[in-house]
Structures are given as C-alpha cells and as structure tokens.
Design a protein around this motif. Sequence first.
Motif, PDB file in Angstrom:
ATOM      1  N   SER A 164       0.405  -1.200   0.022  1.00 35.13           N
ATOM      2  CA  SER A 164      -0.198  -0.200  -0.003  1.00 35.13           C
ATOM      3  C   SER A 164       0.857   1.278  -0.309  1.00 35.13           C
ATOM      4  O   SER A 164       1.662   1.060   0.972  1.00 35.13           O
ATOM      5  N   HIS A 216      -0.121   4.281   1.146  1.00 34.52           N
ATOM      6  CA  HIS A 216      -0.565   4.632   1.992  1.00 34.52           C
ATOM      7  C   HIS A 216       0.191   4.523   3.190  1.00 34.52           C
ATOM      8  O   HIS A 216      -0.001   4.596   4.304  1.00 34.52           O
ATOM      9  N   LEU A 217       1.041   3.030   2.867  1.00 35.30           N
ATOM     10  CA  LEU A 217       1.456   2.691   4.785  1.00 35.30           C
ATOM     11  C   LEU A 217       3.196   3.186   3.995  1.00 35.30           C
ATOM     12  O   LEU A 217       3.485   2.590   3.279  1.00 35.30           O
ATOM     13  N   ILE A 255       2.526  -6.387   7.916  1.00 38.85           N
ATOM     14  CA  ILE A 255       0.241  -5.992   7.215  1.00 38.85           C
ATOM     15  C   ILE A 255       0.680  -7.526   6.610  1.00 38.85           C
ATOM     16  O   ILE A 255      -0.747  -8.275   6.671  1.00 38.85           O
ATOM     17  N   PHE A 256       1.514  -7.433   5.332  1.00 33.35           N
ATOM     18  CA  PHE A 256       0.882  -8.165   4.062  1.00 33.35           C
ATOM     19  C   PHE A 256       2.390  -9.835   3.602  1.00 33.35           C
ATOM     20  O   PHE A 256       2.293 -10.007   2.893  1.00 33.35           O
ATOM     21  N   LYS A 264       4.506 -12.145   3.876  1.00 34.15           N
ATOM     22  CA  LYS A 264       5.937 -12.804   1.989  1.00 34.15           C
ATOM     23  C   LYS A 264       4.417 -12.297   1.247  1.00 34.15           C
ATOM     24  O   LYS A 264       5.174 -12.005  -0.736  1.00 34.15           O
ATOM     25  N   CYS A 265       3.113 -11.657   1.101  1.00 33.41           N
ATOM     26  CA  CYS A 265       2.719 -11.177  -0.227  1.00 33.41           C
ATOM     27  C   CYS A 265       2.925  -9.906  -0.148  1.00 33.41           C
ATOM     28  O   CYS A 265       3.176  -9.511  -1.784  1.00 33.41           O
ATOM     29  N   ASN A 279       6.494  -9.466  -0.568  1.00 29.99           N
ATOM     30  CA  ASN A 279       7.818  -9.666  -1.217  1.00 29.99           C
ATOM     31  C   ASN A 279       7.669  -8.799  -2.834  1.00 29.99           C
ATOM     32  O   ASN A 279       6.899  -8.553  -3.580  1.00 29.99           O
ATOM     33  N   GLY A 332       6.875 -10.086  -6.270  1.00 31.80           N
ATOM     34  CA  GLY A 332       5.621  -9.703  -6.721  1.00 31.80           C
ATOM     35  C   GLY A 332       5.340 -12.185  -6.765  1.00 31.80           C
ATOM     36  O   GLY A 332       6.300 -12.273  -6.637  1.00 31.80           O
ATOM     37  N   ASN A 336      -3.346  -0.561  -4.313  1.00 31.97           N
ATOM     38  CA  ASN A 336      -2.875  -1.860  -3.223  1.00 31.97           C
ATOM     39  C   ASN A 336      -3.884  -2.830  -4.280  1.00 31.97           C
ATOM     40  O   ASN A 336      -5.048  -2.648  -4.071  1.00 31.97           O
ATOM     41  N   THR A 347      -4.965  -5.307  -3.961  1.00 29.81           N
ATOM     42  CA  THR A 347      -5.873  -7.041  -3.058  1.00 29.81           C
ATOM     43  C   THR A 347      -6.886  -7.209  -3.856  1.00 29.81           C
ATOM     44  O   THR A 347      -7.265  -5.951  -4.556  1.00 29.81           O
TER      45      THR A 347
END
Lengths: 140, 140, 140, 140, 140, 140
Positions: free
Chosen positions: A18, A20-21, A29-30, A32-33, A35, A38, A94, A96
């Motif tokens: 994101s 924004h982070l 928060i994410f 290994k996603c 990474n 990708g 992001n 998601t």
Amino acid sequence: MAALTKSFSFSAAHRLHSPHLSDEQNREIFGKCNNLHGHGHNYELEVTVTGSIDPQTGMVFDLVELMQVVQEEVLERFDHKHLNRETEEFHNLNPTGENIVHVIWNLLQPRLGAHLSRVGYGKPRRISLNIMERTRKSPA
Amino acid sequence: MAALTKSFSFSAAHRLHSPHLSDEQNREIFGKCNNLHGHGHNYELEVTVTGSIDPQTGMVFDLVELMQVVQEEVLERFDHKHLNRETEEFHNLNPTGENIVHVIWNLLQPRLGAHLSRVGYGKPRRISLNIMERTRKSPA
Amino acid sequence: MAALTKSFSFSAAHRLHSPHLSDEQNREIFGKCNNLHGHGHNYELEVTVTGSIDPQTGMVFDLVELMQVVQEEVLERFDHKHLNRETEEFHNLNPTGENIVHVIWNLLQPRLGAHLSRVGYGKPRRISLNIMERTRKSPA
Amino acid sequence: MAALTKSFSFSAAHRLHSPHLSDEQNREIFGKCNNLHGHGHNYELEVTVTGSIDPQTGMVFDLVELMQVVQEEVLERFDHKHLNRETEEFHNLNPTGENIVHVIWNLLQPRLGAHLSRVGYGKPRRISLNIMERTRKSPA
Amino acid sequence: MAALTKSFSFSAAHRLHSPHLSDEQNREIFGKCNNLHGHGHNYELEVTVTGSIDPQTGMVFDLVELMQVVQEEVLERFDHKHLNRETEEFHNLNPTGENIVHVIWNLLQPRLGAHLSRVGYGKPRRISLNIMERTRKSPA
Amino acid sequence: MAALTKSFSFSAAHRLHSPHLSDEQNREIFGKCNNLHGHGHNYELEVTVTGSIDPQTGMVFDLVELMQVVQEEVLERFDHKHLNRETEEFHNLNPTGENIVHVIWNLLQPRLGAHLSRVGYGKPRRISLNIMERTRKSPA
C-alpha cells in the motif's frame, strides 16, 4: 427475476503493497505477499447479471455480449500481467482482492448498467474469496 | 504395493523465457507467457511415495515426514516467489511446467530415495497439467 | 459494500439423536444417521464478513484475525472430535447441520460483531449443504 | 433464519430453438446450440428451502421429503430425456437455462410452498450458470 | 520421461443402442440410456503425451499443436452433436464410453504418433469414468 | 486395453490406534487422530476394472454389476459405521488409509477377479490420498 452468472479466469502476478503505509507496515501487514518481485495467482472471476426473461429468446442477457464486455474490459487489461507494474489501475492502488473486485465493478458497470448485480472474485482453493455486492440502485 | 499421494499448493510468478532462444523466438513460442514482468499461478503439486504397509503402524510412509521434506525443499524455495528473479534453480532455466517438475524431482529424490515414485504438477482448471514420472530404478 | 468469505474444514464424528424424541422416533427420522456409535464427515465451513474497504490497507477485514477467531472458537472445539460425546455444545443438542451452523454463529458473533453476515456449512459432495443467514440487525 | 440447499443432477439433450423466431434468427442467435438433433449436458440443480429450525428435530425441512418432491416433479420428467422432443414443458418453449429454472420453480412451488427460496441451475465447468431467485412473497 | 496432460470438454447427445443386440436386449442392458431420442452429457476428455524434455524450449510437446490436433480431430467432429445421428463414427457403433475413447484414440494416434500415451474420458460427477490406456509399442 | 473407474463415497468414523503399539506410542504417532471416541470422514473410493471392450455391448465390464459388488462388499459394511467399534475387519486392525484400501482390495478381489486393477481411496481436500495398486498377476 432471473440471474445469469458467468465465470472467467485469468493469471496475473501481484504484490501487496500500500502506498499509504510505510515499508515496515507493509511487511508487517502483508507478510510474504509483500515480497518485492511479486507472486502470482489464477484468479476466478464471476460476473452476475440480473433481469427478467426475454419471452422471445428465453434469455436474461445475451451471453455472447457479456463475454465480449468482460474480455475487453477485464481480461485484456489483466490477464498474464504483473498488476502493480503493468496496469494503470493498480499503479497506485494496492491490488488486494477487495480492490480488484472494486476496480472490475467500475470497469464493467458503464457497459452492463443496471443489469450488473455482483462481481465475485476468488483465488482457488479457498485461501481467500472476495465478493463485491452492491445494490443495483447505487452501483458506483 | 501401496502408494500414498499428498497434494500441496504454492503461489508463484514466472515468465516463460529460454536463454537458449532469441528474444524473437521466445515471443513467438511463448506468446503472452513471455511478457517481461511475468504473470502468476497457483500451482498444485502432487508427490507420490510407494512401499509396503508397515504392519505396526499401518502406514506406507510417515505423512508428517513427507510434509516436512516438501515444506523444506519446495515450498520454502518457491512459494510466493518470482521464480525467474528470486530462485537459483530458474535463474538460467526456463520455468515451464516440465522443468519445474524436473527440478522438484531432483530436490525431493535425495530425501525420499526409492520411495519417491511420482511428482505431478498442475495449473488449476486444466489449462495445463504436467506430470513427471520416472521409474524408481533410474530416478535421475 | 464488499464481502470476504473464508473457507475452513474440520473432521468430526456425530450421531443424529434428539433428546426430545423417543428412541423409536429417532430411528425412524434419522435412519442410519442415528447409529449408536456415530459416523463421520469432513465439514466445510464458510464464514463471510462484510464491510467497506479500508482505504489504507485495501482490505475489508483482517484475514489473519478472522482465521485466528475461527481457529479458537470453532476448530479447537470441534476438529477431530466426536461432537455428541466430547463437546459441551452438542451434549444435549442434536448435531444436525442446522444446529451446527446455529451454534457456530453464536460462537463467532461476539468476536466478529456486525461484520459477521453468513455462516455456511456443507458436507462435501452435495449430500447436504446447510447455510445460516441472518440479518446483521438481529444476529442472535 | 436457516437455509438448506440440496444439489441434484440429471442428464438431458436439448436444442436451443425459439418458436417466436425465424429459422435464420435462431441460427444467428443460438449458433451451434441450434443444431437440429440437439446436444446434451449434465445439469446441476440446486434447490434451497428456508425456515426456522424445528427445536424437536433440529431440522429446517425434512430432507427426505425434499428429495422425494424433486425426484417426482423434476428428475422423473427430465432425466435422460430429449427436452424438446420428449417433455410437454419444452415442446413450445425454448429450453434455455433461464426457462429451465423458471419451469422447475413452477413445478416445485406448489409442493414446497413458502419454504422454496431459490432454484439454481448450472451446466458444469462454468460455461454458464443460471440462477433463479424470487422473493418468497411473489413466487410466480 | 515427462508426461503432459491437457483436458478438453465437449457437449453431446447420445443414445446407448447396439446394432448387434435386439431392441429388447438393448432396453434390458442400457435401461433409460437406451431412450429413443437420446440424452446428453458434458464430456471431459484428457489427452496425455509423453517424451523427454526439449532442452531448448523446456517442453515435452508443443501445447499449441496438441490443442490444434484435438480441436480438428475431436471437438469439430463431436462437440454439440448428436453422436448417433450426426457422426459417421457412431452411426453403426454403440457410443459407450469405452467405444468413445477407442474412437478418439484412433483419431489422434496418426497425428500424435508415439507421443500419445493415454486418452481419458469422463462424464462429470463420477457417474462413470472410462480410461483408455495402451502401450506405446502397439497403439492400434 | 480399456479401464473403467467408478467412484463411490461413504461416511464413517474411525480412530487411529494400533494394537501393536503402546498407548503412548499411539498418541505420539497419530496425534489427535488417536482421540478416544474417534472422528470422521467422507471417504472417496475409486475402483478400476480393466479388460478388452466387448464388441456386442461396447463395454469393458457391466457397470451395474460393479456397483452391486461394491454396494454389497464395501458400502453395506462400512457406510455410516464407526470402523473400530462396529466392523469386524478393523476390530484389531488400525484403520489407516493404507489398511482400508488393503481390506477393500481383499473384499473385492474374489468377486471381480482378474478385472480388478486398482483400489483408490481419498479423504477429500487433499489432506491425504492413499492409492492401492497391485499387479493383476499377484493381487493378494
């Protein structure tokens, strides 16, 4: 009222990150996603159109037209792409599951109008399935 | 003789591109799978071990051990990775389905020995399924 | 409004037997499912949470938190158990599909609050699928 | 409120051909599905009944009764039949997915009453899935 | 040795009726599958080719070529057809699963040669699955 | 050579516990599967028969006879039973997947003879799949 659902699939790479982070928050928060280069998925896309049954044709919506709209608006944009690096839609958003169905809704709605009633999306094998539903009165 | 098959899944990005071919040949043979930044899949992996049934435990192979070996040798290497850019195995090897099962066979064989009898691999939804089978006498 | 559905599975034994019915009525209504020692199933559980998409994370609900809540409230209680003999919830309640989803709703609702919108449950292979849906206004 | 869904399947041949259209229009709209002798599908049928959970039995509807109603009203009529040539319902009605669910709704509704809440129908492998949903207040 | 399996599907109507049996025998053996106008299925077809992995391309067989062969030899012949009434192959041959895979093997073998190692065929939902396997040495 | 595979399913409870091991060893090896009252599964059973295609009927084996044999020898014995407590076969035999296929092979072989070529067994959702294969020359 009858509803017609058609499933489609496409393959894409994505990275959950994101803008924004901070980098640290993204990693936390994410996991290994997040990474850098990708990873990838086969995405299952479900599009539902509703309406009354046309007494002449016995159909609620022309399936060929539905497939053409999804081909042009979604598959040609996202299939076999790296979503973050090669699509305008996710350059600053992001990718998601929730945002992907939101974006797809907004791409399909101008073409399908009040017929569009659901956009569903799933990564296979129940790891996560995200479904976007909005009332037909206030679709955007 | 009894056989035990366990399925696993992982998500990865890959780009079909052979170092033995020109850029033009790569584009011609692999089409959109040759796309620069790669795309992604959920990969289904099947590992089959065979043997006789242990009369004490009633098992042909310890399932916990099998899962640990696949976790260490395959999933930690490839899950949520960009195969071409982040794994040593596919740095100079085209990550086709055939080469992926070949590589996985060679990673598992030293740990599972003569028990290993099949490595299967599939991209979901029948787009392509590649199965590697070798006789147990000449596994490499 | 976006919805996120996550599937879980657990294995359990159960016996259909209602304490409000005579033994003869139980045999007549539930047939071989009333068999004294019970039989078993793999249960597929689906939990749906809804909400708006968080603009910072792009998520409707934290998937890790959802998985933790279901693990603690449902899987640790019911997985690999004999529902009638080893769980407090079904000691005096007939473990039909309908009652199982009702119980699971009541276990999850205090933790997920207004986000919880559906608890689905199925025995695989379409033998029976039971879905519990309640409006978010009157969840209990 | 709880919902019980039971899936059924049947095999039938059909030909898409509307008596309200010319032969040329039929060919243009339905393509190879308009082929004179018909083709065939395995149809997946889903019937959903809703209600409150009976405190004595723990069930929302008697599954055995539901199966018997569907057997008598749907499966005996359509299973292993050529819908256009051998069923009264589709003698003058184009057997599209939409019309098939409409017909099945009207066959089941007198027997299941206010419990009936959905008739779903699908040709396997996502080629097309048609779902009929009507509010329970105005079922016909 | 590596094996590549690709799945295809087609829809067709058929009637089980052997010209070598009396009408009464046909009714007795094939039951409702002998129904005069036929019924239908979605058929799942699996074609397996084997060989060594080409070191240049990393492939065991050109997937595009395999798809083209199956399209020309099988799908154009049988998809959306009434097998008994509209195909030369089953005009005098009972279209059982066994005979269908036999016919498909003989259609594919001249085009795929020694690479062809299996033709599998299934009616979905496990009602019956027929697999044709012959050694590559004596394929016809 | 053609092969016919038919799938069946049954529901049962079982407890993994070997009479050849101490209680402590059983707990250590089988973990929560060793739980006293047992748990349950839906079991998927696949039976494969092989042979040449009968030129009169076009069939490799009579499907009705195959279903009857499996019904009598397997389903009536194990469906909706607690394998350890209610079946003779697993009274003193640990009901692991491997032993279950072994027992089923020995129950079917006297009825199906040289036609029987494979007994497969799986707990759904790939948690573990056990396949029993023996050559037709030395089936027991």
